[in-house]
Design a protein around this motif. Structure first.
Motif: not given
Length: 759
Positions: A288-290, A293-294, A326-333
């Motif tokens: 959930q975006p809320g 943070a990823f 993790r470095k760019h704070r994005v969802c890994p999937f």
């Protein structure tokens, strides 16, 4: 000047897509194309208006010839003005959508507008975004007019923003082609059988079509299929390779093969896809975006993340993807999926290609025509496909939603109640029986489930954080509707009552036609395994047609490397009580006469435990036992006992057809023998008997299709763990009198003969 081909939609999304990952109900709260909504709008076009108009233009920028194409939904003529109509469907209330709510939609439409205006030499053109509410077909239009100069400046800025990515991918592609052409087979010599296998794969990819391969376990099938596919890529015959497999171990084998070729100079971009639940950084709160943070602001950071990871290597396995995520704070999937879109080689599970519930159609369909599909351990695919194409509805989910939303959302509660009523009626029909076969789906069920989905989408779109119970029911309903859309005479419908839970299942009896349709469009498909026997059965089950080539590679291993024994003892269910002590005595005798490391495979955990309880480990024997639901770390620890052999014998007890009976590699003295108890026949069940009846009704041997062939595949896979190289030796002991029947012996590999019968 290099060519770079890209769709207008992909170009617009790269530059203008922004914000958070919209999860929970997928496309329900996101703007997406909807076929019915498009057709509803297009049917109301005036005479002379055009729909689904193909468009294409070439624009040069910084030594790159950008070829931009697409298909606009509508090209209309209104008051002498040409108008581009871009249709987007949604489940949102249209009152929530403003003119600039989705800049990416305007960007895509403006690309189409520029192509038309430039092609026809006109000074201005209209652009319309048409939003359609899926449930009601209510429409909302936004209109603008752009001059050719405005559109030209817009396109120029798009290309300026996109150029760094284009330059990097062109550079990677050039290095891929050059190094693939120069690449030699990465071993000093081919093993016997590898060269004809590699040659057949190369010819199939160059000419197109299907190839089925039965090659002995241990021959090196991974490198023998990937290497020729890479060479075909270097020659320009394909642009992408999808290597699909059912197990983590075989995925790692593909990664190792690519790493080996990379060490010999190959430079390709490869991406390994890992299941979402295994990579999630935010397991506690979910997607959930809320709360994550990823997921929040994902599209604001993804372009930088993609460029950064590609600038620092192109072997993108799970560990590397997670590091940069993790470095760019994005969802890994989601990051891995975006990387897969540009990769040369994608390594993933079967479901990414075949499962309608995963549905990455845009990712793969655009690449199919120039892609080779390599299907590893293909003997697993028929049963996996049955699961993918089948679906069931479960009463408890809808009862929970009914109770939870009875007051909060009366329409949703009412819709859930109507679905729940079908289960109540189904339970009455069972009359004490656990399962009941139906001639067809209950009348009105599909429409009622669709109604529930519509109400659930409205609620989920309005919720700031989706309720888990509603999501579960929603996905359950959606999966059922997807199965219903493809269900035909190859499906059965039945209801089940189990511990109070009532379900209605659409069961895929024969997945072959759906496998054929889903795989259609790939330039080449290669299905390979060490156990594709009998050939005609697997060619049929995997969606092949008569005339598709089937290659059987002879074993490179000498029959003297394996001693095969058969103990003619019944392990049938009715005889098992009398067999436990005899099997335990045989295992003791084997360890006394031939000390070493052994795997003993049993048809069930219960059977295994009965024998283990009789055996007592001595000072010179260690026993380890497979537990149910073992994770990767537990599995690796189990196997580590074999790789660190001491002076004592080691016996690993495991279940036939489980995680240790295929896909593992224990060469040399790591494994000295394999004991297989029973011919692997699946347990008699309602579904297996449905399969038997179905195949019998179509002129096949129903028992063999439902029981014998799937069972013997497990046996052959387990036996294949033993001999992994030309220097390996060992013992195979088969315990069951059925192994002496001609039907079963005809499925033995050549290296299992001659064998010795023991008392």
């Amino acid at each position: 000047m290099a060519d770079f081909h890209i769709s207008a939609r992909a170009l617009a999304e790269y530059v203008y897509r922004s914000g958070s990952i919209e999860t929970g109900i997928g496309a329900a709260s996101a703007m997406a194309e909807g076929t019915k909504a498009h057709q509803f709008v297009q049917k109301r076009y005036k005479e002379g208006d055009q729909k689904e108009v193909p468009l294409r233009i070439s624009i040069q920028y910084e030594d790159i010839d950008f070829i931009i194409d697409g298909r606009c939904d509508g090209l209309l003529l209104e008051d002498g003005q040409l108008v581009i109509d871009e249709i987007k469907s949604t489940s949102l209330n249209l009152d929530t959508i403003e003119v600039d709510s989705y800049p990416v939609h305007w960007a895509q439409a403006k690309c189409y507008a520029y192509i038309v205006a430039a092609e026809q030499g006109i000074g201005q053109i209209g652009v319309r975004i048409t939003y359609v509410q899926r449930a009601t077909y209510e429409q909302k239009h936004f209109n603008r007019i752009f001059s050719i100069n405005e559109l030209q400046q817009f396109i120029q800025q798009l290309l300026i923003d996109f150029a760094p990515y284009a330059k990097l991918t062109i550079s990677l592609m050039e290095r891929r082609t050059e190094t693939a052409q120069k690449l030699a087979f990465p071993f000093p010599a081919y093993r016997p059988g590898q060269k004809p296998l590699a040659g057949s794969v190369y010819r199939t990819i160059n000419e197109g079509g299907n190839l089925f391969v039965n090659a002995p376990t241990g021959i090196g099938k991974t490198i023998s299929t990937l290497f020729p596919a890479i060479k075909a890529m270097g020659e320009g015959n394909i642009g992408h390779i999808f290597y699909i497999t059912a197990r983590t171990t075989t995925r790692k084998a593909a990664e190792q093969a690519l790493a080996l070729m990379a060490s010999k100079g190959l430079h390709v971009t490869s991406v390994s896809l890992t299941a979402k639940e295994k990579t999630c950084f935010n397991e506690e709160h979910g997607c959930q975006p809320g709360n994550c943070a990823f997921a929040a602001g994902y599209y604001d950071r993804i372009n930088g993340a993609v460029l950064n990871i590609l600038e620092n290597g192109t072997f993108l396995n799970r560990e590397k993807i997670e590091t940069y995520a993790r470095k760019h704070r994005v969802c890994p999937f989601e990051f891995s999926l975006d990387l897969a879109y540009l990769a040369d080689v994608v390594i993933c599970d079967y479901n990414y290609i075949y499962d309608p519930r995963v549905s990455l159609k845009r990712l793969f369909d655009e690449k199919k025509k120039r892609a080779a599909l390599l299907v590893d351990e293909a003997h697993n695919l028929p049963d996996r496909a049955r699961d993918m194409f089948s679906a069931s509805l479960e009463k408890s989910l809808f009862l929970t939603v009914k109770r939870g939303y009875k007051s909060a959302n009366r329409e949703l509660g009412k819709a859930a109640s109507k679905v729940n009523q079908f289960f109540i009626d189904a339970r009455k029909r069972l009359s004490g029986e656990r399962e009941c076969l139906l001639e067809e789906l209950p009348e009105g069920l599909v429409e009622t489930v669709r109604e529930f989905v519509g109400e659930a989408e409205k609620q989920l779109a309005a919720e700031s954080a989706s309720e888990e119970m509603l999501l579960d029911a929603y996905f359950n309903a959606q999966n059922f509707l997807k199965a219903e859309m493809v269900a035909d005479e190859r499906f059965a419908v039945y209801t089940t009552v189990n511990h109070g839970e009532v379900s209605i299942k659409l069961f895929c009896l024969d997945p072959s036609e759906l496998l054929r349709k889903t795989g259609k469009g790939f330039r080449a498909k290669v299905f390979f395994s060490g156990t594709l026997v009998p050939p005609d059965y697997f060619r049929e089950m995997l969606g092949g047609v008569e005339g598709d080539p089937f290659l059987s590679v002879s074993s490179p291993f000498d029959t003297s490397q394996t001693d095969v024994f058969i103990q003619a003892l019944s392990t049938r269910y009715r005889d098992r009580e009398r067999s436990y002590n005899r099997i335990a005595d045989t295992i003791r005798m084997l360890l006394d006469e031939r000390p070493g490391n052994y795997f003993c495979f049993f048809p069930s955990y219960q059977f295994m435990e009965k024998v283990v309880n009789i055996l007592e480990p001595g000072n010179e024997v260690e026993y380890i036992i497979q537990q149910s639901n073992m994770g990767e770390e537990e599995r690796d620890e189990f196997l580590s006992h074999f790789r660190t052999r001491g002076n004592n014998s080691l016996v690993g007890f495991a279940v036939l057809g489980g995680i240790f009976s295929e896909g593992i590699d224990l060469p040399g003295d790591s494994l000295n023998g394999v004991v297989i108890v029973g011919p692997g026949i699946p347990q008699i069940s309602f579904e297996r008997d449905l399969l038997k009846k179905f195949y019998s009704s179509t002129g096949r041997n129903g028992y063999d299709y439902a029981y014998t062939f799937p069972g013997m595949v497990k046996v052959l896979q387990a036996g294949g763990r033993l001999i992994r190289s030309e220097t390996d030796t060992g013992t195979i002991l088969l315990i069951d009198d059925r192994f002496l029947q001609q039907k079963y012996m005809s499925l033995f590999p050549d290296e299992w003969e001659p064998f010795t019968i023991i008392e």
